[in-house]
Design a protein around this motif. Structure first.
Motif, PDB file in Angstrom:
ATOM      1  N   LEU A  18      -7.120   0.616   7.955  1.00 28.86           N
ATOM      2  CA  LEU A  18      -6.596   0.515   6.587  1.00 28.86           C
ATOM      3  C   LEU A  18      -6.036  -0.865   6.280  1.00 28.86           C
ATOM      4  O   LEU A  18      -6.084  -1.318   5.146  1.00 28.86           O
ATOM      5  CB  LEU A  18      -5.511   1.570   6.357  1.00 28.86           C
ATOM      6  CG  LEU A  18      -6.003   3.002   6.253  1.00 28.86           C
ATOM      7  CD1 LEU A  18      -4.817   3.959   6.233  1.00 28.86           C
ATOM      8  CD2 LEU A  18      -6.873   3.194   5.033  1.00 28.86           C
ATOM      9  N   TYR A  69      -4.599   3.145  11.037  1.00 27.28           N
ATOM     10  CA  TYR A  69      -3.860   2.173  10.231  1.00 27.28           C
ATOM     11  C   TYR A  69      -4.408   0.768  10.411  1.00 27.28           C
ATOM     12  O   TYR A  69      -4.347  -0.050   9.494  1.00 27.28           O
ATOM     13  CB  TYR A  69      -2.348   2.239  10.500  1.00 27.28           C
ATOM     14  CG  TYR A  69      -1.696   3.193   9.540  1.00 27.28           C
ATOM     15  CD1 TYR A  69      -1.464   2.817   8.222  1.00 27.28           C
ATOM     16  CD2 TYR A  69      -1.379   4.489   9.917  1.00 27.28           C
ATOM     17  CE1 TYR A  69      -0.904   3.704   7.310  1.00 27.28           C
ATOM     18  CE2 TYR A  69      -0.820   5.368   9.007  1.00 27.28           C
ATOM     19  CZ  TYR A  69      -0.588   4.975   7.717  1.00 27.28           C
ATOM     20  OH  TYR A  69      -0.038   5.855   6.822  1.00 27.28           O
ATOM     21  N   TYR A 111      -2.423   4.611  -1.048  1.00 29.53           N
ATOM     22  CA  TYR A 111      -3.816   4.160  -1.227  1.00 29.53           C
ATOM     23  C   TYR A 111      -4.485   4.934  -2.362  1.00 29.53           C
ATOM     24  O   TYR A 111      -5.628   5.352  -2.255  1.00 29.53           O
ATOM     25  CB  TYR A 111      -4.622   4.302   0.075  1.00 29.53           C
ATOM     26  CG  TYR A 111      -4.081   3.465   1.204  1.00 29.53           C
ATOM     27  CD1 TYR A 111      -4.500   2.146   1.368  1.00 29.53           C
ATOM     28  CD2 TYR A 111      -3.146   3.968   2.093  1.00 29.53           C
ATOM     29  CE1 TYR A 111      -3.996   1.359   2.401  1.00 29.53           C
ATOM     30  CE2 TYR A 111      -2.633   3.187   3.125  1.00 29.53           C
ATOM     31  CZ  TYR A 111      -3.066   1.888   3.274  1.00 29.53           C
ATOM     32  OH  TYR A 111      -2.558   1.110   4.285  1.00 29.53           O
TER      33      TYR A 111
END
Length: 149
Positions: free
Chosen positions: A145, A142, A70
């Motif tokens: 994300l 997650y 990222y």
């Protein structure tokens, strides 16, 4: 408007109502806990997570590395230059497509993996969560994300 209504109106602006704040503060604290172990390896946290990917895959193109971490190329390029200067990685252009830059571990970078083995164990002792809580937090982070906010 009475004081109670005024307070309710601005409730969304209270620090305690911001999901981003505990995420930010916890992230900073965890990275601070990593610092002594990583200084012994001559790595910053961002360099460490880059090395984690490279220890796992051996070689990766810069674009995919950025996606995994990222990180944008503006962050990744100086980070990789620094790791290259330390002798941990080399960057080369792909023979199949010159536009693609590949990053791979050097022998010195591979040897550093052995020295880094103690880092995850040390960090587990710093995080005061049960294995189940840690697994749930991992899943939730997650999920954040992977789904657009």
């Amino acid at each position: 408007m009475c004081d109670a209504q005024q307070q309710d109106r601005y409730a969304a602006l209270r620090l305690e109502n911001q999901l981003c704040f505990p995420l930010y503060a916890a992230s900073r604290e965890i990275i601070r806990q990593y610092r002594p172990s990583l200084e012994a390896l001559d790595l910053t946290y961002t360099q460490y997570i880059t090395m984690l990917v490279l220890w796992e895959v051996g070689e990766i193109n810069v674009k995919h590395l950025g996606q995994r971490l990222y990180l944008d190329s503006g962050t990744l390029t100086p980070l990789l230059k620094s790791l290259e200067a330390k002798g941990y990685v080399i960057r080369t252009r792909s023979e199949a497509d010159e536009r693609v830059v590949l990053v791979q571990l050097t022998a010195t970078g591979k040897q550093l993996q052995e020295k880094a083995l103690s880092v995850p164990t040390r960090m587990q002792s710093c995080v005061k969560l049960s294995k189940e809580e840690a697994a749930l937090l991992y899943q939730l982070l997650y999920k954040l994300l992977s789904e657009p906010l």
